[in-house]
Design a protein around this motif. Structure first.
Motif, mmCIF file in Angstrom:
data_model
loop_
_atom_site.group_PDB
_atom_site.id
_atom_site.type_symbol
_atom_site.label_atom_id
_atom_site.label_comp_id
_atom_site.label_asym_id
_atom_site.label_seq_id
_atom_site.Cartn_x
_atom_site.Cartn_y
_atom_site.Cartn_z
ATOM 1 N N TRP A 147 0.759 -1.167 0.119
ATOM 2 C CA TRP A 147 0.157 0.150 -0.050
ATOM 3 C C TRP A 147 0.959 1.183 0.126
ATOM 4 N N ARG A 166 0.798 3.958 -3.491
ATOM 5 C CA ARG A 166 0.440 5.458 -3.533
ATOM 6 C C ARG A 166 1.406 6.280 -4.388
ATOM 7 N N SER A 193 -1.550 6.066 -11.552
ATOM 8 C CA SER A 193 -2.852 5.479 -11.478
ATOM 9 C C SER A 193 -3.193 5.236 -13.071
ATOM 10 N N ASN A 194 -3.805 3.870 -13.252
ATOM 11 C CA ASN A 194 -4.355 2.910 -12.297
ATOM 12 C C ASN A 194 -3.107 1.887 -11.595
ATOM 13 N N ASP A 246 -4.549 1.084 -5.975
ATOM 14 C CA ASP A 246 -4.664 2.419 -5.220
ATOM 15 C C ASP A 246 -6.059 3.073 -5.112
ATOM 16 N N ALA A 247 -6.997 2.419 -5.985
ATOM 17 C CA ALA A 247 -8.293 2.847 -6.079
ATOM 18 C C ALA A 247 -9.211 1.318 -5.995
ATOM 19 N N PHE A 248 -10.604 1.577 -6.051
ATOM 20 C CA PHE A 248 -11.453 0.337 -5.748
ATOM 21 C C PHE A 248 -11.322 -0.410 -7.276
ATOM 22 N N GLN A 288 -7.205 -2.665 -0.617
ATOM 23 C CA GLN A 288 -7.791 -1.741 -1.721
ATOM 24 C C GLN A 288 -8.747 -0.765 -0.799
ATOM 25 N N PRO A 289 -9.084 0.510 -1.499
ATOM 26 C CA PRO A 289 -9.768 1.296 -0.787
ATOM 27 C C PRO A 289 -11.340 0.786 -0.502
ATOM 28 N N ARG A 349 -8.352 6.336 -1.095
ATOM 29 C CA ARG A 349 -7.411 5.942 -2.254
ATOM 30 C C ARG A 349 -6.388 7.068 -2.364
ATOM 31 N N HIS A 350 -5.730 6.500 -3.579
ATOM 32 C CA HIS A 350 -4.405 7.293 -3.614
ATOM 33 C C HIS A 350 -3.960 7.394 -5.207
#
Length: 528
Positions: A413, A417, A421-422, A475-477, A497-498, A524-525
């Motif tokens: 994690w 960050r 992204s993704n 970094d995101a769902f 995950q977020p 999220r990041h």
């Protein structure tokens, strides 16, 4: 408008007195009359130089703790009068206003006062008023007046006077006028930015940004783009404050990538040796280890192909053993909080390798602003300092992660960050084993990270992909279960995950069916 302007009278009023006496002596030797104020006048007298107080010109003493001393028509008239305008000259004669041909001013140390953490009232007292007013006046009238605001320009001024028999040329005065306006703009930017923070105004109606030229670059991201590097005066440890021990000048891309690398490795503090290898602002390998050389080797083994020509950041001073390993392949930059003599000697044989050393690691959680230009404007936001502790994690699957999995999840994690992204990061035992970055779909990032892990496993002669038994960070769902299932197929055992997708239940059910442990961060990041 004549190009050359004679220099008969100079007003010297500086906060930073570096080089003041040498400059004043050189001016005095040319017969220039010296005017000054307060501490500057005292310093000149103590050096045995003839000097007139501005108070003698204005007829008013300095007052209100020095707040009022140069705000007077006999000062500003002497700076603003157009010498070729008969009416201006007549007004000077009528009111006893002496022409001032040179203004040398540097401002109260407001930025330094703020950097030291001074209280509100102290910061207010260090806001210069008379200085900026005089600078702007002299700069406006650069047809006749020369204005110097930086100590670095003293030698250039004296050279200009030598070349022109005690006069200054118009091109020279224009250049210094531009520098002067940039200085007052930067000063006002520092004051307005500080005041917005001091009063808790997060989105002020107007924002000002300023920088000081640190380096003119050969080109930008590409050879047809002009570029330069400016520092913001914050003193944040990193590429802007580092000492370059060796190697050719840093490029635009070097600076950008080195910053990304050092900010990432700083996440691990100095408790355990850590290494981050960056390529095109994305990590291609990050690891901790029992020693610095082990951390580097483990980071290198994540993606040896991408590490070629990369940037290496270390969270501890570089030692000889680590330097010897790094030197085995082409590396653009190494940045660390120090380097011992053996390391420096090893790198000395690699003349193109840039070695940067800093005095400290940056604080990943210190507040600051980031900004990005778009057509017609700027996007401004707080830097992403958000952090998630283990106690913040929410287990949403039937199986909770083991202690080892939890360690790896937090590591993954932390790295994710800093990935564009993704972002998908596979990690195991404090080492990245696959990184998928900057894809338009999370599924593609998961596929790329798994493929990289498999390819590296083959190169290392492993019997299976190092992704087997790893954990994965996103970094995101996951908007669908497909990306998660790709990670499961690669052999991951746990997921961080977020959460927050409309299909969270579907994704959690898929994780349960695959026997995975999953935790949600609620944060999220994105990194675009």
């Amino acid at each position: 408008m004549t190009s050359l302007a004679p220099l008969r009278r100079a007003l010297l009023s500086v906060s930073d007195k570096t080089g003041l006496i040498d400059l004043a002596r050189a001016l005095d030797a040319r017969g220039v009359e010296l005017l000054s104020t307060g501490g500057s006048a005292k310093a000149l007298r103590e050096a045995g130089l003839p000097v007139r107080d501005v108070a003698e010109i204005t007829g008013f003493p300095e007052m209100m703790d020095g707040r009022v001393k140069t705000l007077h028509p006999r000062v500003h008239g002497g700076l603003l009068a157009v010498r070729s305008d008969e009416a201006h000259v007549a007004a000077m004669d009528e009111h006893g206003i002496p022409a001032i041909d040179l203004l040398v001013v540097n401002l109260y140390p407001f930025e330094e006062t703020v950097a030291k953490g001074a209280d509100y009232d102290t910061c207010i007292e260090n806001i210069d008023i008379g200085g900026p007013a005089m600078i702007r006046a002299a700069a406006k009238n650069h047809a006749d007046v020369c204005v110097v605001t930086d100590v670095e320009d003293y030698d250039a001024l004296l050279s200009e006077l030598s070349e022109n028999d005690g006069q200054t040329g118009l091109p020279f005065r224009k250049r210094l006028a531009q520098t002067a306006y940039a200085r007052t703009a930067a000063y006002d930017a520092a004051v307005s930015t500080w005041m917005a923070q001091a009063i808790g105004e997060s989105t002020p109606r107007r924002r000002a940004f300023a920088g000081t030229l640190a380096q003119t670059l050969r080109y930008g991201e590409n050879p047809h783009q002009n570029a330069a590097f400016y520092t913001d005066g914050s003193g944040r440890p990193g590429v802007a404050t580092a000492q370059q021990v060796q190697g050719k000048a840093l490029s635009y891309n070097n600076i950008n990538d080195t910053d990304a690398a050092y900010e990432l490795v700083a996440e691990f503090g100095g408790d355990a040796p850590a290494c981050a290898i960056i390529k095109h602002a994305n990590p291609c390998g990050v690891a901790t280890g029992g020693s610095l050389v082990e951390a580097y080797a483990r980071a290198f083994d994540c993606d040896r192909t991408s590490a070629f020509g990369g940037i290496v950041a270390l969270n501890r001073p570089l030692d000889g053993a680590t330097a010897a390993e790094i030197a085995k392949i082409f590396t653009e930059v190494v940045i660390a909080p120090g380097a011992d003599a053996e390391a420096r000697e090893i790198f000395a044989a690699k003349k193109n390798l840039r070695l940067l050393v800093t005095e400290a690691l940056p604080d990943p959680r210190s507040p600051r602003l980031t900004y990005r230009q778009v057509a017609g404007g700027l996007l401004v936001q707080d830097h992403d300092t958000g952090a998630v502790a283990r106690g913040d994690l929410k287990v949403v699957t039937k199986r909770a992660p083991s202690a080892q999995e939890l360690d790896d999840l937090m590591f993954a994690w932390t790295v994710a960050r800093h990935v564009k992204s993704n972002a998908i990061v596979y990690a195991r035992d404090g080492q990245t084993v696959g990184v998928g970055a900057g894809q338009m779909s999370r599924l593609d990032s998961a596929l790329i990270a798994a493929a990289k892990a498999g390819r590296m496993g083959e190169a290392l002669g492993l019997s299976e992909s190092p992704a087997k038994g790893s954990v994965v960070a996103s970094d995101a769902f996951f908007p669908f279960a497909d990306g998660l299932m790709e990670a499961a197929g690669a052999g991951v055992t746990a997921v961080i995950q977020p959460g927050g997708s409309m299909r969270d239940d579907e994704v959690i059910a898929a994780a349960d069916e695959a026997g995975l442990a999953m935790v949600l961060t609620g944060m999220r990041h994105f990194r675009h």
